[in-house]
Design an enzyme around this catalytic site. Structure first.
Site, mmCIF file in Angstrom:
data_model
loop_
_atom_site.group_PDB
_atom_site.id
_atom_site.type_symbol
_atom_site.label_atom_id
_atom_site.label_comp_id
_atom_site.label_asym_id
_atom_site.label_seq_id
_atom_site.Cartn_x
_atom_site.Cartn_y
_atom_site.Cartn_z
ATOM 1 N N GLY A 39 0.790 -1.226 0.000
ATOM 2 C CA GLY A 39 0.000 0.000 0.000
ATOM 3 C C GLY A 39 0.819 1.271 0.000
ATOM 4 O O GLY A 39 0.265 2.369 0.035
ATOM 5 N N HIS A 40 2.138 1.157 -0.049
ATOM 6 C CA HIS A 40 2.989 2.358 0.043
ATOM 7 C C HIS A 40 4.099 2.289 -0.998
ATOM 8 O O HIS A 40 5.250 2.072 -0.635
ATOM 9 C CB HIS A 40 3.594 2.458 1.437
ATOM 10 C CG HIS A 40 4.057 3.824 1.797
ATOM 11 N ND1 HIS A 40 5.319 4.280 1.534
ATOM 12 C CD2 HIS A 40 3.415 4.843 2.407
ATOM 13 C CE1 HIS A 40 5.444 5.513 1.994
ATOM 14 N NE2 HIS A 40 4.307 5.870 2.535
ATOM 15 N N PHE A 41 3.960 2.555 -2.124
ATOM 16 C CA PHE A 41 2.751 2.827 -2.901
ATOM 17 C C PHE A 41 2.674 1.777 -3.985
ATOM 18 O O PHE A 41 3.710 1.379 -4.497
ATOM 19 C CB PHE A 41 2.814 4.225 -3.502
ATOM 20 C CG PHE A 41 2.904 5.312 -2.454
ATOM 21 C CD1 PHE A 41 1.776 5.715 -1.753
ATOM 22 C CD2 PHE A 41 4.114 5.904 -2.145
ATOM 23 C CE1 PHE A 41 1.852 6.722 -0.794
ATOM 24 C CE2 PHE A 41 4.199 6.905 -1.181
ATOM 25 C CZ PHE A 41 3.081 7.316 -0.498
#
Length: 142
Positions: free
Chosen positions: A47-49
């Protein structure tokens, strides 16, 4: 040099939050240098990124704190005390840390007074500063 198993004997962190793969230099209570190999398999990259994977800065600082914790814990061996991350000052991020990078985590314990210790830390990738911070630890009986 300390292996990951020896690190786990000194600090309480475990997968997925143990962010130090080995310690290559150690002066108990004074300084330590650790290594973190950053791989695309790190959970946080989901999720990052998703389209431009970057290690979260807060995790770079946590890795510095863990290396400092090893230096502190080595000096406290045989006691029931652990150094807990209590504060951060002067934190700066200079470059992104991406999959395939190797973080060199250099920390120095600058002051110990009573139940408080202070440390400085710098994270490098290929000799270039990625992040730096001043950290405070509080000793706690466990």
């Amino acid at each position: 040099m300390l292996t990951v198993e020896e690190i786990k004997a000194l600090i309480p962190h475990r997968y997925p939050f143990l962010l130090v793969d080995k310690v290559i230099e150690l002066e108990a209570g004074k300084r330590a240098v650790g290594i973190k190999n950053v791989t695309i398999n790190e959970e946080f990259f989901n999720g990052h990124f998703p389209h431009y994977a970057v290690m979260p800065g807060v995790l770079i600082v946590e890795a510095l704190a863990q290396v400092s914790g090893v230096a502190i814990a080595k000096a406290q061996e045989g006691t029931n005390k652990v150094g807990l991350f209590a504060a951060i000052d002067g934190c700066k991020f200079k470059r992104p840390v991406r999959p395939g990078d190797q973080l060199r985590l250099e920390t120095e314990i600058t002051r110990v007074k009573g139940p408080i210790a202070k440390a400085t830390g710098t994270a490098y990738v290929d000799g270039e500063v990625a992040a730096q911070a001043e950290m405070t630890f509080a000793f706690k009986d466990v």
